[in-house]
Design a protein around this motif. Structure first.
Motif, mmCIF file in Angstrom:
data_model
loop_
_atom_site.group_PDB
_atom_site.id
_atom_site.type_symbol
_atom_site.label_atom_id
_atom_site.label_comp_id
_atom_site.label_asym_id
_atom_site.label_seq_id
_atom_site.Cartn_x
_atom_site.Cartn_y
_atom_site.Cartn_z
ATOM 1 N N ALA A 1 41.254 6.158 57.963
ATOM 2 C CA ALA A 1 42.003 7.022 57.026
ATOM 3 C C ALA A 1 41.098 7.219 55.945
ATOM 4 O O ALA A 1 41.159 8.317 55.229
ATOM 5 C CB ALA A 1 43.276 6.613 56.424
ATOM 6 N N PHE A 30 44.054 -4.073 63.866
ATOM 7 C CA PHE A 30 44.120 -2.457 63.779
ATOM 8 C C PHE A 30 44.732 -1.975 62.919
ATOM 9 O O PHE A 30 44.157 -0.701 62.422
ATOM 10 C CB PHE A 30 44.610 -1.922 65.224
ATOM 11 N N SER A 31 45.353 -2.419 62.067
ATOM 12 C CA SER A 31 45.875 -2.079 60.705
ATOM 13 C C SER A 31 44.804 -1.747 59.754
ATOM 14 O O SER A 31 44.593 -0.735 59.227
ATOM 15 C CB SER A 31 46.949 -2.827 60.138
ATOM 16 N N TYR A 58 46.710 8.808 63.587
ATOM 17 C CA TYR A 58 46.201 7.261 64.183
ATOM 18 C C TYR A 58 47.580 6.713 64.144
ATOM 19 O O TYR A 58 48.098 6.453 62.751
ATOM 20 C CB TYR A 58 45.141 6.879 63.415
ATOM 21 N N LEU A 102 47.604 8.872 59.052
ATOM 22 C CA LEU A 102 47.839 7.276 59.384
ATOM 23 C C LEU A 102 49.446 7.496 59.779
ATOM 24 O O LEU A 102 50.183 7.993 58.822
ATOM 25 C CB LEU A 102 47.458 6.460 58.633
ATOM 26 N N ARG A 156 52.358 4.804 60.634
ATOM 27 C CA ARG A 156 52.627 3.197 61.002
ATOM 28 C C ARG A 156 54.076 3.040 61.583
ATOM 29 O O ARG A 156 55.137 3.718 61.273
ATOM 30 C CB ARG A 156 52.613 2.585 59.305
ATOM 31 N N ALA A 203 42.651 1.173 60.878
ATOM 32 C CA ALA A 203 43.431 2.447 60.846
ATOM 33 C C ALA A 203 43.026 2.757 59.023
ATOM 34 O O ALA A 203 42.813 3.894 58.830
ATOM 35 C CB ALA A 203 44.784 2.278 60.738
ATOM 36 N N ARG A 204 43.347 1.705 58.327
ATOM 37 C CA ARG A 204 43.108 2.017 56.938
ATOM 38 C C ARG A 204 41.685 2.500 56.548
ATOM 39 O O ARG A 204 41.245 3.450 55.853
ATOM 40 C CB ARG A 204 43.321 0.753 56.112
ATOM 41 N N GLU A 259 46.154 5.626 69.576
ATOM 42 C CA GLU A 259 46.975 4.555 69.322
ATOM 43 C C GLU A 259 46.203 3.175 69.466
ATOM 44 O O GLU A 259 45.695 2.988 70.470
ATOM 45 C CB GLU A 259 48.235 4.521 70.211
ATOM 46 N N SER A 260 46.141 2.343 68.403
ATOM 47 C CA SER A 260 45.553 1.132 68.349
ATOM 48 C C SER A 260 44.276 1.069 69.007
ATOM 49 O O SER A 260 43.993 0.448 70.096
ATOM 50 C CB SER A 260 46.412 0.271 69.216
ATOM 51 N N VAL A 273 49.831 3.252 64.272
ATOM 52 C CA VAL A 273 49.412 1.531 64.293
ATOM 53 C C VAL A 273 50.653 0.991 64.015
ATOM 54 O O VAL A 273 51.523 1.558 63.233
ATOM 55 C CB VAL A 273 48.281 1.377 63.467
#
Length: 273
Positions: free
Chosen positions: A237, A229-230, A220, A245, A247, A233-234, A125-126, A222
């Motif tokens: 991924a 952090f988005s 993950y 991922l 969201r 995360a991308r 998480e984040s 986010v």
């Protein structure tokens, strides 16, 4: 909620202070909080779990009931991973779903690299997988050491007020910032300083390659409003085929604090598969 396993004077002394519920044969969920937090940060998530779910909430070194633990200089991540492995071993846990938020997520990634045999699945998480360039690491270490100096030498309420004004917490209202400052007043500034320096992102290896080599499922979590952090995360991924991922909306960096019920429901969906 069971309250067991203190560092001193307990029939079952463990390497880290924790709360746990372990009954039956179900694979336990192990929760690792972020900087300034403790095992109680997960209580609202735990309330929504089914009674048959096994779980363990750790206090990281320098936090909660583990606040007297000081990490070995230069070996913060390794020392912490060893303490977690020892705790799991003492409780007879051979595999777990490891869930980590922010600093706890970074430690979870490192733990999965050091002790892959324990990982049934990994939930981040984040959490930052690590910086690449030495210049970035040096800059981040300097930044974290400056904060560590403040935690060591300034009144805690003053440092906390500044801490929650950082860009990563911009989703918080003033009331929410005040609430978090109140919750974190129980910390010891010097203990937080030790943990912050010892596990600085500037000291962390880039863990993306180890995530790529992890055979267990990786998730993950986010929030869309957490811009930094988005983006991380991308990128992850795209780089880690085994990573899924997930969201969240109407939440910020700390998703489990903002939306504990939805967080719990997502975990149950992911980890029941």
């Amino acid at each position: 909620m069971s309250s067991k396993a203190t560092l001193i004077g307990n029939p079952i002394p463990l390497s880290l202070h924790c709360h746990y519920h372990l009954e039956g044969n179900g694979t336990p969920w192990v929760f690792i909080h972020g900087l300034l937090g403790n095992r109680h940060d997960w209580q609202h998530v735990l309330r929504s779990l089914p009674p048959e779910c096994n779980w363990l909430c750790l206090d990281l070194p320098g936090h909660g009931g583990s606040d007297k633990l000081t990490l070995t200089e230069g070996k913060g991540f390794t020392h912490t991973a060893d303490l977690i492995a020892s705790c799991l071993n003492q409780l007879g846990i051979t595999q777990c779903h490891l869930i980590g938020y922010s600093l706890g997520g970074r430690i979870a990634m490192f733990f999965a690299k050091q002790y892959p045999q324990y990982i049934a699945s990994l939930v981040l998480e984040s959490a930052h997988p690590g910086l690449v360039s030495e210049a970035e690491k040096a800059a981040r270490l300097s930044h974290d050491q400056a904060w560590a100096q403040r935690f060591s030498h300034q009144p805690l309420h003053q440092v906390l007020t500044s801490w929650y004004q950082q860009a990563v917490f911009r989703d918080l209202t003033q009331q929410q910032q005040n609430r978090l400052c109140q919750l974190r007043q129980s910390n010891q500034g010097s203990a937080i300083a030790n943990m912050l320096d010892a596990t600085s992102l500037g000291r962390q290896p880039n863990l993306t390659p180890s995530l790529q080599a992890t055979p267990a499922p990786i998730h993950y979590l986010v929030a869309d409003s957490d811009t930094k952090f988005s983006t991380i995360a991308r990128q992850l991924a795209q780089q880690v085929p085994n990573l899924k991922l997930h969201r969240f909306t109407e939440a910020g960096h700390n998703i489990h604090w903002a939306k504990p019920l939805e967080y719990s429901q997502i975990l149950q969906q992911l980890l029941s598969k």
